[in-house]
Design an enzyme around this catalytic site. Structure first.
Site, PDB file in Angstrom:
ATOM      1  N   ASP A 516       0.726  -1.339   0.166  1.00 39.69           N
ATOM      2  CA  ASP A 516       0.149  -0.161   0.133  1.00 39.69           C
ATOM      3  C   ASP A 516       0.994   1.190  -0.059  1.00 39.69           C
ATOM      4  O   ASP A 516       2.026   1.167   0.017  1.00 39.69           O
ATOM      5  CB  ASP A 516      -0.947   0.083   1.248  1.00 39.69           C
ATOM      6  CG  ASP A 516      -1.927   0.913   1.144  1.00 39.69           C
ATOM      7  OD1 ASP A 516      -2.328   1.563   0.129  1.00 39.69           O
ATOM      8  OD2 ASP A 516      -2.990   1.100   2.382  1.00 39.69           O
ATOM      9  N   GLU A 519       2.654   5.124  -3.874  1.00 37.87           N
ATOM     10  CA  GLU A 519       2.530   5.999  -4.905  1.00 37.87           C
ATOM     11  C   GLU A 519       3.875   6.702  -5.096  1.00 37.87           C
ATOM     12  O   GLU A 519       4.291   7.102  -6.388  1.00 37.87           O
ATOM     13  CB  GLU A 519       1.551   6.986  -4.767  1.00 37.87           C
ATOM     14  CG  GLU A 519       0.143   6.480  -4.985  1.00 37.87           C
ATOM     15  CD  GLU A 519      -0.342   5.537  -3.667  1.00 37.87           C
ATOM     16  OE1 GLU A 519       0.107   6.003  -2.734  1.00 37.87           O
ATOM     17  OE2 GLU A 519      -1.106   4.713  -3.713  1.00 37.87           O
ATOM     18  N   ASP A 594      -8.932   4.062  -1.888  1.00 37.06           N
ATOM     19  CA  ASP A 594      -9.755   4.230  -0.995  1.00 37.06           C
ATOM     20  C   ASP A 594     -11.051   4.949  -1.148  1.00 37.06           C
ATOM     21  O   ASP A 594     -11.092   6.331  -1.103  1.00 37.06           O
ATOM     22  CB  ASP A 594      -8.875   5.167  -0.021  1.00 37.06           C
ATOM     23  CG  ASP A 594      -7.692   4.397   0.888  1.00 37.06           C
ATOM     24  OD1 ASP A 594      -7.657   3.106   0.714  1.00 37.06           O
ATOM     25  OD2 ASP A 594      -6.870   5.234   1.162  1.00 37.06           O
TER      26      ASP A 594
END
Ligand SMILES: *[C@@H]1O[C@H](CO)[C@@H](O)[C@H](O)[C@H]1NC(C)=O
Ligand SMILES: *[C@@H]1O[C@H](CO)[C@@H](O)[C@H](O)[C@H]1NC(C)=O
Length: 912
Positions: A516, A519, A594
């Site tokens: 997770d 990015e 999300d």
């Protein structure tokens, strides 16, 4: 007074949940390179000294007054299967030359200019004044590059040189803009002026209190690409947007261009509470776009991992009345490397794109089951209770997930000693029930003395550096953190070894991984991410160049780590990632990040997942129920019904969300959710077969209608329905209190409702009732759906179960389908240990023929169901003339217990 202010607080809280904080993220006009290129013409780039370098390649000098005497290299290369690669390269060490590692080994094809090649691809290269390339299929124009003169290439330069050349960089200097530039039509001119040459963000830019130093100055590239013969364009995930991309530029009758919204942005970002229906960047980026129209499909792959903006124009017509869609692609840095994919069909372009970036790694079978996640299952007792809750409520599931709280203070590869004192024991108990566990491992490493991961990374120089060449230090879940530089080979190798059972204490073969925040998310960084002037590979590459690639480099190393932890390296890995780039399908699955517990988020999951599949990312899903907030029972139930037919199927919820295990909603909801999850398990053979077929064809299991019905105009932009393979059509309910659904039945074949066998003619539209317990899934006439009818506790428990073949005949009385079988978890299939079979019904002959592989097994076909026969057969016999029992009622033939092998050939005769 107090009540009012309380109300106000509540209102503000609600408001803040409903909208993303847009001010945190850049718009095109806040980005200097986007502004310098968007809608800006640069005539005068041309090529000189064109010559043939090989059978498959032409090269030339790429020249222009803009290039200040420099000459770059222009290359045009023919690739097998109707693909042409065009590159403009400035080969200087400071210019990033990648990301070439995402490409599969490419096969070149003979190329002849202005002459049909054997593959009917043809191109013309026009460079009298400005370079322009046109591509044709079978004489039909399909793609144009630089028809609008938006091509631009900012070469490397020194600051001193730039100070001198900026005012005169534009040919015919005294006009600071081209003569034909119409400000009223194209928006304010943003290029630096003589009076104000520095205010342009060319060597430094500021946003949200952050400074971006640009030691290399302006380095952007831009190109316009026109999809000729296309009505719509699709792809370029990830955006919370429509399937057929909404135009960002309106083109008027006199070709005037008006900016409607920002361009679509590709810049991997952790966007808190993302908004729907806009072109803002999200967690991942695949710069691949497909155009589709009356004559089929063509596509473009823009291989660049820097921040990229993409404009899509409204559909217009060319001189000969053909529809076309103009696009413009702008990247901040890197070389120009564009693949023109000529099709001519949607199936063709997906295969052609798969040849460039690879097909989806065959998932371990258990990953296609249901996954249960929550931030956070708080301790081992909680895990055990949730696990047994599924059993006591008779709901199948395969994997339980642990979010960040399972670690010792957010130090990945560790366990919280209080809450998870016996992680091995916990995994073994889960494993004994045939299940798996996933733990989260993020790329930010807590800077804490004594934490082995940090001390090894720090002392071995494995971290990304800041612009001053010290370890990049930012804020994330653990507080002060540094980020592993997965571009470095030795850092990757080290990371891979962290997953060994020895290094990852408390891990077992039952444990898999979730990457997770990759990015990467940096809480105190510009736009919540890493500074662009951070450095990779010990300062050789700026983060700016590889931003969109970064997350995938982590997933690659993680997947390899999971393979390497087994002595024989023969177990398939599973990694779920939030960030991604082109080619992620080779390494793992992704989810749409999300999302929120709202009906609109349930609805947008379809176009988002369809866009991902069109861009090669076939194994994807959206969190069931929505991550933020609390879904009501109806929403969560409808969500399960939809997601049971989407590729990656996981329920997940935020730390502050209420618990929502399926049995917490009460009746009738829990029963309806149970049915949805069970129907997923019954269809696992179809899913597994479709994922195998993806490795042969590049076709995603979850498909938009236009891919299978390419000539039906009215469904080209349909995103309310989708297909699973070509076999099933799914029509999810996505509105609260919805009692009926309008269903389009495309094609010429009948569609059979899989829940009651009723049929609907192709080429019709119908309003269908959808009470809560009803999910609309139809099987197309002419197909075969392989199933396992008993949904058990886990996919593993179904491993030795017999199969049912559910056949729906076409109007011609035929059907065709496949069943793929292997051991479900090793790489042995790569050595031919599998059984890939074709099922074909023709003239009453039902044949089961092996198309590939050899797999010894006792697996049986226990039942054959045939829908759509007009009358009862007189007999059903085997080749040895043995008569089989069957029943026939209301057009449904059931052959019970034929006990035919699933991994060897056979045939049956169904006599009229
Ligand atoms: C994945 O990692 C391996 C080994 O580090 C490397 O050789 C390969 O190029 C990587 N693949 C991609 C697509 O980056
Ligand atoms: C059925 O299949 C068998 C074996 O492939 C073939 O010999 C026979 O001709 C077929 N019969 C019909 C009616 O097509």
């Amino acid at each position: 007074m107090r009540i009012t202010s309380l109300l106000l607080c509540v209102l503000l809280a609600i408001l803040s949940i409903e909208a993303v904080d847009r001010g945190k993220y850049k718009t095109c006009s806040q980005s200097s390179f986007c502004t310098r290129n968007r809608g800006v013409t640069h005539d005068g780039y041309h090529i000189a000294n064109l010559h043939r370098k090989s059978d498959s390649q032409f090269t030339a000098d790429f020249v222009s007054p803009y290039l200040q005497g420099r000459s770059l290299t222009f290359e045009l290369t023919g690739l097998l299967d109707n693909t042409v690669r065009v590159r403009v390269v400035e080969s200087l060490p400071k210019r990033y030359q990648g990301p070439l590692e995402v490409l599969e080994p490419l096969q070149e094809a003979k190329l002849s200019e202005k002459q049909k090649s054997s593959e009917s691809t043809e191109f013309t290269l026009n460079s009298h004044v400005t370079v322009r390339i046109d591509f044709y299929y079978d004489g039909r124009h399909t793609l144009s590059a630089n028809a609008n003169d938006f091509l631009n290439f900012e070469h490397l330069r020194s600051k001193e040189e730039d100070d001198k050349i900026v005012p005169s960089q534009i040919p015919n200097d005294e006009a600071t803009q081209p003569e034909d530039y119409n400000e009223a039509e194209s928006g304010p001119w943003q290029r630096p002026t003589k009076e104000n040459p520095k205010k342009s963000g060319r060597w430094e830019e500021h946003f949200g209190g952050h400074q971006d130093t640009k030691p290399n100055g302006p380095t952007s590239i831009s190109m316009d690409i026109t999809f000729i013969g296309s009505r719509y364009v699709y792809g370029i995930p990830e955006h919370a947007s429509s399937l057929a991309l909404t135009p960002t530029i309106r083109v008027g009758d006199a070709n005037e261009r008006e900016q409607v919204t920002d361009p679509y942005r590709h810049y991997n970002l952790d966007v808190f509470e993302y908004e729907l229906n806009n072109p803002m960047a999200l967690y991942g980026a695949v710069p691949f776009m497909i155009g589709h129209g009356a004559h089929g499909s063509s596509a473009v792959f823009w291989l660049n991992s820097a921040e990229t903006w993409i404009d899509v124009e409204t559909t217009t017509k060319d001189a000969s009345g053909r529809e076309k869609v103009g696009t413009q692609w702008i990247s901040e840095s890197g070389n120009m490397d564009i693949f023109f994919i000529i099709g001519p069909s949607g199936h063709d372009v997906l295969r052609q794109y798969a040849a460039l970036t690879g097909t989806t790694a065959l998932p371990p079978q258990f990953t296609l089951g249901y996954h249960q996640c929550k931030w956070n299952y708080k301790d081992e007792t909680d895990v055990a209770n949730v696990d047994s809750g599924f059993d006591s409520h008779d709901i199948p599931y395969d994997v339980i997930w642990l979010d960040i709280e399972h670690t010792d203070s957010k130090k990945y590869f560790t366990w919280d000693q209080n809450y998870f004192p016996t992680p091995k024991n916990m995994q073994e108990k889960i494993g004994d029930k045939g299940r798996r566990m996933v733990t989260i491992v993020d790329p930010h490493i807590k800077r804490e003395g004594g934490y082995h991961v940090h001390s090894q990374a720090e002392s071995n120089n494995y971290y990304v550096k800041n612009k001053d060449k010290n370890d990049y230090d930012g804020h994330c879940w653990p507080g002060s953190s540094s980020w592993v530089d997965y571009l470095k080979e030795n850092a990757r190798d080290w990371w891979e070894q962290l997953f060994s059972y020895y290094n990852y204490q408390g891990s077992t073969p039952r444990l898999y991984t979730w990457n997770d925040m990759n990015e990467p998310s940096v809480f105190n960084g510009p736009e919540t991410t890493m500074n662009k002037d951070a450095l990779h590979l010990d300062g050789v590459v700026e983060h700016r160049d590889v931003h969109n690639l970064y997350g995938m480099t982590m997933v690659n190393a993680t997947a390899r780590g999971l393979i390497r932890r087994h002595a024989d390296q023969n177990e398939r890995p599973f990694v779920l990632s939030r960030a991604f780039f082109a080619g992620i399908q080779k390494h793992g699955a992704i989810w749409t990040g999300d999302n929120t517990a709202g009906w609109d988020h349930l609805a947008v999951a379809q176009p988002m997942l369809l866009s991902l599949g069109l861009a090669g990312v076939a194994f994807s899903g959206a969190d069931v129920g929505g991550f933020f907030g609390n879904p009501d029972a109806e929403l969560v139930t409808r969500w399960y019904q939809a997601a049971a037919f989407q590729p990656f199927f996981r329920g997940h919820a935020h730390l502050d969300s209420k618990r929502r295990e399926p049995w917490l909603f009460g009746e009738p909801y829990t029963s309806v959710i149970r049915d949805a999850i069970k129907s997923r398990y019954q269809h696992l053979p179809l899913w597994y077969t479709l994922f195998y077929k993806n490795t042969l064809t590049g076709l995603p299991p979850m498909r938009p209608l236009f891919l299978e019905f390419p000539s039906e105009e009215k469904i080209w932009n349909n995103q309310d329905q989708f297909l699973v393979g070509r076999e099933l059509m799914v029509v999810p309910v996505t509105r609260s209190q919805q009692t009926t659904s309008r269903v389009v039945f495309p094609g010429a074949q009948k569609w059979y409702d899989i829940t009651d066998g009723s049929s609907h003619a192709g080429g019709t539209e119908e309003e269908v009732n959808v009470p809560l317990e009803k999910y609309l899934v139809y099987q197309q006439g002419g197909t075969v759906v392989p199933k396992r009818e008993r949904a058990r506790r886990t996919s593993q428990h179904m491993d030795t179960d017999p199969f049912t073949l559910q056949i729906a005949v076409s109007r011609e009385g035929t059907a065709e389908g496949e069943l793929y079988v292997d051991d479900g978890h090793t790489f042995d299939f790569k050595k031919g240990v599998y059984s890939y079979n074709q099922i074909k019904l023709e003239n009453g002959n039902l044949t089961y023929k092996t198309l590939g592989g050899v797999y010894e097994s006792q697996l049986l076909i226990e039942k054959i169901v045939v829908y759509g026969l007009s009358s009862a057969p007189s007999s059903v016999t085997t080749v040895s003339n043995e008569k089989l029992d069957f029943s026939y009622r209301n057009g449904k033939l059931v052959i019970r217990k034929p006990n035919l092998p699933a991994t060897r050939e056979w045939s049956l005769q169904i006599k009229a």
